[in-house]
Design a protein around this motif. Structure first.
Motif, short mmCIF file in Angstrom:
data_model
loop_
_atom_site.label_atom_id
_atom_site.label_comp_id
_atom_site.label_asym_id
_atom_site.label_seq_id
_atom_site.Cartn_x
_atom_site.Cartn_y
_atom_site.Cartn_z
N ASP A 26 12.36 44.08 -21.96
CA ASP A 26 12.96 43.22 -20.93
C ASP A 26 11.84 42.32 -20.40
N TRP A 27 11.45 41.32 -21.19
CA TRP A 27 10.28 40.51 -20.86
C TRP A 27 10.60 39.04 -20.69
N GLN A 28 11.85 38.69 -20.48
CA GLN A 28 12.22 37.29 -20.31
C GLN A 28 11.84 36.81 -18.90
N PRO A 29 11.66 35.51 -18.75
CA PRO A 29 11.35 34.96 -17.43
C PRO A 29 12.51 35.18 -16.46
N GLU A 30 12.16 35.19 -15.19
CA GLU A 30 13.19 35.38 -14.16
C GLU A 30 14.21 34.24 -14.26
N GLY A 31 15.45 34.59 -14.23
CA GLY A 31 16.51 33.60 -14.31
C GLY A 31 17.13 33.49 -15.70
N ASP A 32 16.43 33.99 -16.72
CA ASP A 32 16.97 34.00 -18.08
C ASP A 32 17.60 35.35 -18.38
N SER A 33 18.72 35.33 -19.06
CA SER A 33 19.34 36.59 -19.46
C SER A 33 18.69 37.08 -20.75
N PRO A 34 18.81 38.38 -21.04
CA PRO A 34 18.26 38.88 -22.31
C PRO A 34 18.86 38.17 -23.53
N GLY A 35 20.12 37.77 -23.43
CA GLY A 35 20.76 37.07 -24.54
C GLY A 35 20.12 35.72 -24.82
N VAL A 36 19.77 35.01 -23.77
CA VAL A 36 19.13 33.70 -23.93
C VAL A 36 17.74 33.87 -24.53
N TRP A 37 17.02 34.88 -24.10
CA TRP A 37 15.67 35.12 -24.63
C TRP A 37 15.74 35.53 -26.10
N PHE A 38 16.73 36.36 -26.44
CA PHE A 38 16.94 36.73 -27.84
C PHE A 38 17.27 35.49 -28.66
N GLN A 39 18.09 34.62 -28.11
CA GLN A 39 18.46 33.38 -28.79
C GLN A 39 17.21 32.52 -29.05
N ARG A 40 16.35 32.42 -28.09
CA ARG A 40 15.12 31.63 -28.26
C ARG A 40 14.21 32.22 -29.33
N SER A 41 14.19 33.54 -29.44
CA SER A 41 13.33 34.19 -30.43
C SER A 41 13.79 33.86 -31.86
N GLY A 42 15.05 33.49 -32.02
CA GLY A 42 15.54 33.10 -33.34
C GLY A 42 14.83 31.89 -33.89
N SER A 43 14.44 30.98 -33.01
CA SER A 43 13.72 29.78 -33.47
C SER A 43 12.36 30.14 -34.05
N ILE A 44 11.71 31.15 -33.48
CA ILE A 44 10.41 31.59 -34.00
C ILE A 44 10.59 32.19 -35.39
N LEU A 45 11.64 32.98 -35.55
CA LEU A 45 11.93 33.58 -36.86
C LEU A 45 12.17 32.50 -37.90
N VAL A 46 12.89 31.46 -37.54
CA VAL A 46 13.17 30.37 -38.47
C VAL A 46 11.89 29.65 -38.88
N VAL A 47 11.04 29.34 -37.93
CA VAL A 47 9.80 28.62 -38.23
C VAL A 47 8.92 29.42 -39.19
N PHE A 48 8.72 30.70 -38.92
CA PHE A 48 7.88 31.52 -39.79
C PHE A 48 8.52 31.70 -41.16
N SER A 49 9.83 31.84 -41.21
CA SER A 49 10.53 31.99 -42.50
C SER A 49 10.44 30.73 -43.34
N VAL A 50 10.56 29.58 -42.72
CA VAL A 50 10.45 28.31 -43.45
C VAL A 50 9.03 28.12 -43.97
N LEU A 51 8.03 28.48 -43.17
CA LEU A 51 6.65 28.40 -43.64
C LEU A 51 6.42 29.32 -44.85
N ALA A 52 6.95 30.53 -44.78
CA ALA A 52 6.82 31.46 -45.90
C ALA A 52 7.51 30.90 -47.14
N ASP A 53 8.69 30.33 -46.94
CA ASP A 53 9.43 29.77 -48.07
C ASP A 53 8.68 28.58 -48.68
N ALA A 54 8.01 27.79 -47.86
CA ALA A 54 7.23 26.65 -48.38
C ALA A 54 6.07 27.15 -49.24
#
Length: 109
Positions: A26-54
């Motif tokens: 439970d490490w999201q900033p105050e005012g963000d729900s856990p769902g929103v923070w989980f959603q944001r983490s998806g962008s990190i997964l995409v960036v690293f996956s695309v780099l690996a694929d390249a």
């Protein structure tokens, strides 16, 4: 070639860590729900996956030469094909999963 496949695999692991932590901690900033923070983490997964694929894409013709490709004999290339295939599959799957999380992660939790 083996080092590049290992780097691609490491990038995939590094991409999964923030998404996993967003589910567990439970490490999201105050005012963000856990769902929103989980959603944001998806962008990190995409960036690293695309780099690996390249990285993997740069090795493709060396490991899987076409009929018109001139190839120097390399026994390592034959032994790396299964590892290359596995890491490539994970890169594509993580790209898709990360994109779904990025777009709909807040609705999934």
């Amino acid at each position: 070639m083996g080092k590049l496949i290992a780097i691609a695999a490491l990038l995939l692991v590094l991409g999964v860590i923030p998404t996993s932590l967003a589910l567990i901690l439970d490490w999201q900033p105050e005012g963000d729900s856990p769902g929103v923070w989980f959603q944001r983490s998806g962008s990190i997964l995409v960036v690293f996956s695309v780099l690996a694929d390249a990285i993997l894409a740069s090795l493709f013709t060396s490991l899987f030469p076409g009929s018109q490709t001139v190839v120097l004999t390399d026994d390592d290339a034959v032994s790396l094909k299964p590892l290359y295939t596995i890491v490539s599959i994970f890169a594509v799957v993580f790209t898709v999963v990360g994109t779904v999380i990025w777009g709909y992660g807040d609705l999934l939790l």
